[in-house]
Design a protein around this motif. Structure first.
Motif, short mmCIF file in Angstrom:
data_model
loop_
_atom_site.label_atom_id
_atom_site.label_comp_id
_atom_site.label_asym_id
_atom_site.label_seq_id
_atom_site.Cartn_x
_atom_site.Cartn_y
_atom_site.Cartn_z
N LEU A 97 65.26 -2.53 117.70
CA LEU A 97 64.29 -1.66 117.03
C LEU A 97 63.16 -2.45 116.38
O LEU A 97 62.01 -1.99 116.33
N ARG A 98 63.47 -3.64 115.88
CA ARG A 98 62.42 -4.41 115.21
C ARG A 98 61.32 -4.85 116.17
O ARG A 98 60.21 -5.19 115.74
N GLY A 99 61.60 -4.86 117.46
CA GLY A 99 60.58 -5.23 118.44
C GLY A 99 60.19 -4.12 119.38
O GLY A 99 59.68 -4.39 120.47
N CYS A 100 60.42 -2.86 118.95
CA CYS A 100 60.16 -1.73 119.85
C CYS A 100 58.78 -1.11 119.64
O CYS A 100 58.53 -0.02 120.17
N GLU A 101 57.91 -1.75 118.91
CA GLU A 101 56.57 -1.18 118.73
C GLU A 101 55.82 -1.05 120.05
O GLU A 101 55.13 -0.04 120.28
N PRO A 102 55.89 -2.03 120.96
CA PRO A 102 55.24 -1.81 122.27
C PRO A 102 55.83 -0.62 123.03
O PRO A 102 55.10 0.07 123.76
N PHE A 103 57.13 -0.40 122.88
CA PHE A 103 57.73 0.77 123.52
C PHE A 103 57.13 2.06 122.98
O PHE A 103 56.84 2.99 123.75
N VAL A 104 56.95 2.14 121.66
CA VAL A 104 56.43 3.37 121.04
C VAL A 104 55.01 3.64 121.53
O VAL A 104 54.65 4.79 121.86
N ARG A 105 54.18 2.60 121.58
CA ARG A 105 52.81 2.80 122.05
C ARG A 105 52.78 3.26 123.50
O ARG A 105 52.00 4.14 123.88
N GLY A 106 53.64 2.66 124.33
CA GLY A 106 53.67 3.07 125.73
C GLY A 106 54.18 4.50 125.92
O GLY A 106 53.66 5.24 126.77
N LEU A 107 55.16 4.92 125.13
CA LEU A 107 55.69 6.28 125.25
C LEU A 107 54.66 7.32 124.79
O LEU A 107 54.53 8.39 125.40
N ILE A 108 53.94 7.04 123.71
CA ILE A 108 52.91 7.98 123.25
C ILE A 108 51.79 8.07 124.29
O ILE A 108 51.21 9.16 124.50
N ALA A 109 51.48 6.96 124.94
CA ALA A 109 50.44 6.99 125.98
C ALA A 109 50.88 7.85 127.16
O ALA A 109 50.04 8.50 127.81
N ILE A 110 52.19 7.88 127.46
CA ILE A 110 52.66 8.71 128.56
C ILE A 110 52.42 10.18 128.27
O ILE A 110 52.15 10.98 129.18
N LEU A 111 52.53 10.61 126.98
CA LEU A 111 52.31 12.02 126.62
C LEU A 111 50.88 12.46 126.91
O LEU A 111 50.62 13.66 127.08
N ASN A 112 49.94 11.51 126.95
CA ASN A 112 48.55 11.86 127.20
C ASN A 112 48.16 11.67 128.66
O ASN A 112 46.99 11.86 129.01
N LYS A 113 49.13 11.32 129.51
CA LYS A 113 48.85 11.12 130.93
C LYS A 113 49.34 12.33 131.72
O LYS A 113 50.21 13.07 131.27
N PRO A 114 48.81 12.53 132.90
CA PRO A 114 49.27 13.67 133.74
C PRO A 114 50.59 13.37 134.45
O PRO A 114 50.67 13.42 135.68
N ASP A 115 51.59 13.05 133.68
CA ASP A 115 52.91 12.77 134.25
C ASP A 115 53.68 14.06 134.46
O ASP A 115 53.33 15.12 133.91
N PRO A 116 54.75 14.02 135.22
CA PRO A 116 55.58 15.23 135.41
C PRO A 116 56.17 15.71 134.09
O PRO A 116 56.24 14.97 133.08
N SER A 118 59.27 16.41 133.41
CA SER A 118 60.51 15.72 133.05
C SER A 118 60.24 14.38 132.37
O SER A 118 60.94 14.00 131.42
N THR A 119 59.21 13.66 132.81
CA THR A 119 58.89 12.38 132.19
C THR A 119 58.40 12.58 130.76
O THR A 119 58.80 11.84 129.84
N LYS A 120 57.58 13.58 130.52
CA LYS A 120 57.08 13.82 129.17
C LYS A 120 58.18 14.31 128.25
O LYS A 120 58.25 13.91 127.08
N LYS A 121 59.06 15.16 128.75
CA LYS A 121 60.17 15.61 127.92
C LYS A 121 61.08 14.44 127.53
O LYS A 121 61.51 14.33 126.37
N MET A 122 61.33 13.56 128.49
CA MET A 122 62.17 12.41 128.19
C MET A 122 61.46 11.46 127.23
O MET A 122 62.11 10.83 126.37
N ALA A 123 60.15 11.36 127.31
CA ALA A 123 59.41 10.52 126.37
C ALA A 123 59.49 11.08 124.95
O ALA A 123 59.64 10.33 123.98
N ILE A 124 59.40 12.42 124.82
CA ILE A 124 59.52 13.03 123.49
C ILE A 124 60.91 12.79 122.91
O ILE A 124 61.07 12.47 121.72
N ILE A 125 61.94 12.93 123.74
CA ILE A 125 63.30 12.70 123.28
C ILE A 125 63.49 11.24 122.84
O ILE A 125 64.11 10.95 121.81
N THR A 126 62.94 10.30 123.61
CA THR A 126 63.09 8.88 123.28
C THR A 126 62.36 8.54 121.98
O THR A 126 62.89 7.80 121.14
N LEU A 127 61.15 9.04 121.82
CA LEU A 127 60.41 8.77 120.58
C LEU A 127 61.12 9.38 119.37
O LEU A 127 61.19 8.75 118.30
#
Length: 788
Positions: A97-116, A118-127
């Motif tokens: 968790l102490r090094g997951c800041e790049p993960f958080v930025r990448g997951l939030i960026a996926i929410l703004n992309k035209p992904d399927p 299922s990918t966006k729902k899984m990103a919301i659950i992970t965040l």
């Protein structure tokens, strides 16, 4: 640890060498491998040895690869990265968790992309999972959650709504698939981070208003439920020390909105209700009866509705939201408007379906609207009864002063609308939660008022009776009337054997109704006095329990048996049916055959010794019976100083005369005279007895000749040496009784038995083949010794 290192190396090898397009089918397998490496991923990385250094390199390689996959151009790579990031964060805990800041930025960026989707729902659950795990570490909250959560809220709101640039509120998107996942995420995070959600309160409130107040299209029950819960949780975002007041205002506005909606929905009947609140009595809203029923914006700011079906849906939704105010946790202490809630329920419950077909109707409203209202009344009453159930659960024992009022409202609705399955289920639940508080203090009249509810409850548990008995009856060939031909079911002649099974399988089963009925029977048997239940009702309850084989109800019936009152016959129990149906259950085993704990009193393994117990029983028997045994003046049968000597001496069965009564444990003679038995009889009796020796150290010495001993001075302990260890502290009493007269002289001069003399002569030979006869001091203990 070596296995975990190999698994981690295998995961890195697959992520590096397998093409990105082929990774999604392997995502679940790779996530399971990462979950098994939790001990390795969460281990501290300081002061590493050579093996630890290799593991750290593999972990760093894995995290770098996942960050690159989150930014991959392909949809497959981003989907795989989202799944593996969630598994990695949950397995690694703080070290990851102490090094997951790049993960958080990448997951939030996926929410703004035209992904399927299922990918966006899984990103919301992970965040949401990452923000949830960082809550217990204030440092991580300050470094990761606080900077990233506002961006996540904005991105999530953009998925379900549109925000005009000039307005602070949002408009809900129609047919969006992200409503449920976004609302669930907000409901979990808003109580932990209320200050971060505070700037977004108005936007979230406008989205919730659109969902709760929607009439077309209507949202599913899960979405409405989570929206109502989130609406109640918005009070957490209030400024400091004002959350309680915010909750109170929202609750009162909801009650006011329900009253306003009820005034329009119930306009087809003349209400007999009069509010206890002066403000509601003075409030009067003019209505145009020539137009379709409907109202404008209410106190909560919900959208207007038109038509009676929409009004009834709005009323039911508001009642359920008022229930959420009672069962949702609050940030601070709140004041529940109990009087206003009971007043609202009384208003809604007073308008019931007329049992005799007559109702005080409003003549300005048409018959169609009134009949439509009467058919929808069970839905309203079921929601109102659910509100009362949540009220009782929230208050607990504090609801006792108003429990009788709530019960009367439930019975009033039940008598009028027991034909509705929803009403019956709600009434069963309400009575069940009320009985633990008011059941022990109910009177006979109060229990009798529940008779109709309990009988209907029993009928709901049993399968419906056969309604086609006429088809199974053989028609009379002489009768050829049209009426008889019309009642005969022609299909029954084709296959009459399958008819009962077909009818039974076609009967509907309602899980909620059966569960509520079963729980009600358990509560009635457990929390009401069994003396107050009539025998006929108790018999019907027990029969229903036996036929349904309900374990909890059977246990309640057995533990609360029917009171055996005078004139009611012998009390009955259904324990045989319980033992037959649930013979392998632990509760039934403990009820039928209870095991008492063993008392540990000695140094033995189980705290219980058979030999010691036998010795104690013999000592108690000797101590009790010694003063009552026949005493001889010669002193030969005088009780020994130690009870343990009784097991070392030889016992001889003394054959009493036919005139003297038999001696045993239960009957004792006054002063029977002991006669000398025949030598042959004594010898046979002596041979049938075996010598009982306590230990090998006990040694029996030869006794002197009885003829040379003086009867006045001889005692039973002179010829046998007793070890000091065998002498106990408690000794048997030694009564000394002087007797005079012929009987005393006769007993003093009587010759000694030959069997005793022979036993004394051969007592010193330890290796003799003949059985050593024993002297029976207490002839009344022969039965007990033979049993042993």
């Amino acid at each position: 640890m070596a296995y975990m290192a190999m698994s981690l190396h295998a995961v890195n090898h697959r992520l590096t060498n397998i093409p990105v397009k082929q990774l999604p089918p392997l995502a679940s397998c790779l996530a399971a491998s990462l979950s098994n490496c939790g001990e390795l991923l969460s281990a501290p990385q300081s002061q590493k040895s050579k093996s630890d250094s290799d593991n750290a390199v593999q972990i760093h390689k894995l995290m770098t690869r996942l960050v690159s996959l989150l930014q991959d151009r392909s949809v497959e790579g981003r989907w795989t990265a989202v799944v593996l990031v969630k598994a990695l964060v949950e397995a690694g805990q703080w070290e990851v968790l102490r090094g997951c800041e790049p993960f958080v930025r990448g997951l939030i960026a996926i929410l703004n992309k035209p992904d399927p989707v299922s990918t966006k729902k899984m990103a919301i659950i992970t965040l949401t999972r990452i923000f949830h795990l960082t809550y217990q570490y204030p440092t991580l909250v300050r470094e990761i959650t606080t900077p990233s959560l506002p961006g996540f809220i904005t991105a999530a709101l953009n998925l379900i709504s549109i925000k005009p640039s000039s307005e602070p509120t949002r408009k809900l998107k129609p047919n969006t698939p992200f409503v449920d996942i976004v609302l669930n995420s907000f409901a979990e995070l808003i109580a932990r981070h209320p200050t971060i959600f505070r700037p977004f309160t108005a936007q979230i409130h406008s989205v919730l208003q659109a969902i709760i107040g929607s009439t077309e299209p209507t949202y599913p029950e899960p979405i409405l439920e989570i929206a109502q819960q989130l609406f109640v949780s918005l009070h957490n975002c209030a400024p400091k020390n004002t959350s309680g007041e915010e909750w109170k205002n929202a609750c009162r506005m909801t009650i006011a909105s329900i009253h306003a909606t009820s005034s329009y929905v119930l306009r087809a009947v003349v209400e007999q209700w009069e509010s206890v609140d002066p403000a509601l009595r003075q409030q009067s809203m003019p209505q145009n009866y020539s137009q379709e029923v409907g109202n404008g914006p209410d106190a909560l700011g919900l959208a207007s509705w038109q038509g009676l079906p929409a009004g009834i849906n709005r009323l039911v939704v508001l009642l359920r939201m008022l229930s959420k105010f009672l069962d949702t946790a609050t940030a601070s202490t709140v004041i529940i408007p109990l009087g206003s809630i009971l007043d609202l329920c009384a208003r809604l419950n007073m308008v019931t379906y007329p049992s005799d077909g007559e109702i005080q109707a409003n003549q300005q409203i048409g018959r169609a609207e009134r009949e439509h209202l009467l058919t929808e009344l069970p839905r309203i009453h079921a929601a109102c009864l659910r509100l009362l159930v949540d009220l009782v659960k929230s208050f607990g024992t504090a609801v006792i002063p108003v429990a009788q009022t709530i019960l009367e409202q439930a019975l009033w609705v039940f008598r009028a609308e027991k034909f509705s399955r929803e009403v019956r289920t709600a009434v069963y639940d309400l009575v069940r939660v009320l009985l633990p508080h008011m059941g022990p203090c109910m009177t006979k009249q109060g229990v009798s008022s529940l008779t109709a509810v309990l009988r209907t409850c029993c009928h709901d548990l049993l399968p419906p009776p056969s309604t086609q008995t006429a088809a199974t009856e053989k028609p009379d060939p002489k009768s050829k009337s049209k009426s008889s031909q019309a009642t005969v079911n022609a299909d029954s002649f084709l296959n009459p054997g399958l008819k009962p099974g077909r009818q039974l399988s076609s009967s509907p089963t309602f899980a909620n109704l059966r569960q509520a009925s079963s729980e009600l029977l358990v509560a009635v048997l457990s929390h009401t006095s069994t003396e107050l239940i009539t025998p006929a009702l108790r018999a019907e309850i027990d029969r229903t329990i036996i036929m349904t084989s309900d374990k909890n109800a059977m246990l309640a019936s057995v533990l609360n048996p029917f009171a055996n009152m005078q004139g009611r016959g012998v009390g009955t129990s259904i324990m045989p049916f319980l033992a037959r149906s649930y013979s392998t259950e632990m509760e039934v085993e403990a009820l039928i055959r209870p095991r008492m704990p063993v008392l540990v009193n000695g140094p033995s393994a189980n705290g219980y010794s058979v030999a010691d117990d036998d010795d104690e029983e013999d000592e108690e028997t000797d101590a009790v019976l010694a003063p009552q045994a026949p005493i001889e003046t010669s002193g030969f049968l005088k009780p020994s100083a130690t009870p343990s000597l009784h097991q070392d001496m030889m016992d001889v069965e003394m054959t009493p005369s036919s005139s003297s009564p038999s001696l045993n444990k239960r009957s004792y003679a006054q002063e029977p005279e002991v006669q000398s038995p025949a030598p042959s009889i004594a010898t046979e009796s002596a041979q049938s007895k075996k010598v009982r020796v306590e230990s090998q150290e006990t040694k029996v010495f030869a006794q002197p000749s009885l003829g040379a001993a003086s009867p006045a001075t001889f005692t039973g302990t002179a010829a046998i040496s007793v070890p000091a260890s065998s002498i106990t502290a408690t000794a048997a009493p030694k009564p000394v009784i002087s007797r005079t007269g012929p009987s005393a002289s006769a007993s003093a001069s009587a010759p000694q038995p030959r069997a005793v003399v022979a036993a004394a002569e051969t007592a010193g030979d330890d290796h003799s083949d003949d059985e050593m006869p024993t002297l029976n001091i207490d002839p009344d203990t022969d039965d007990e010794e033979e049993d042993e």
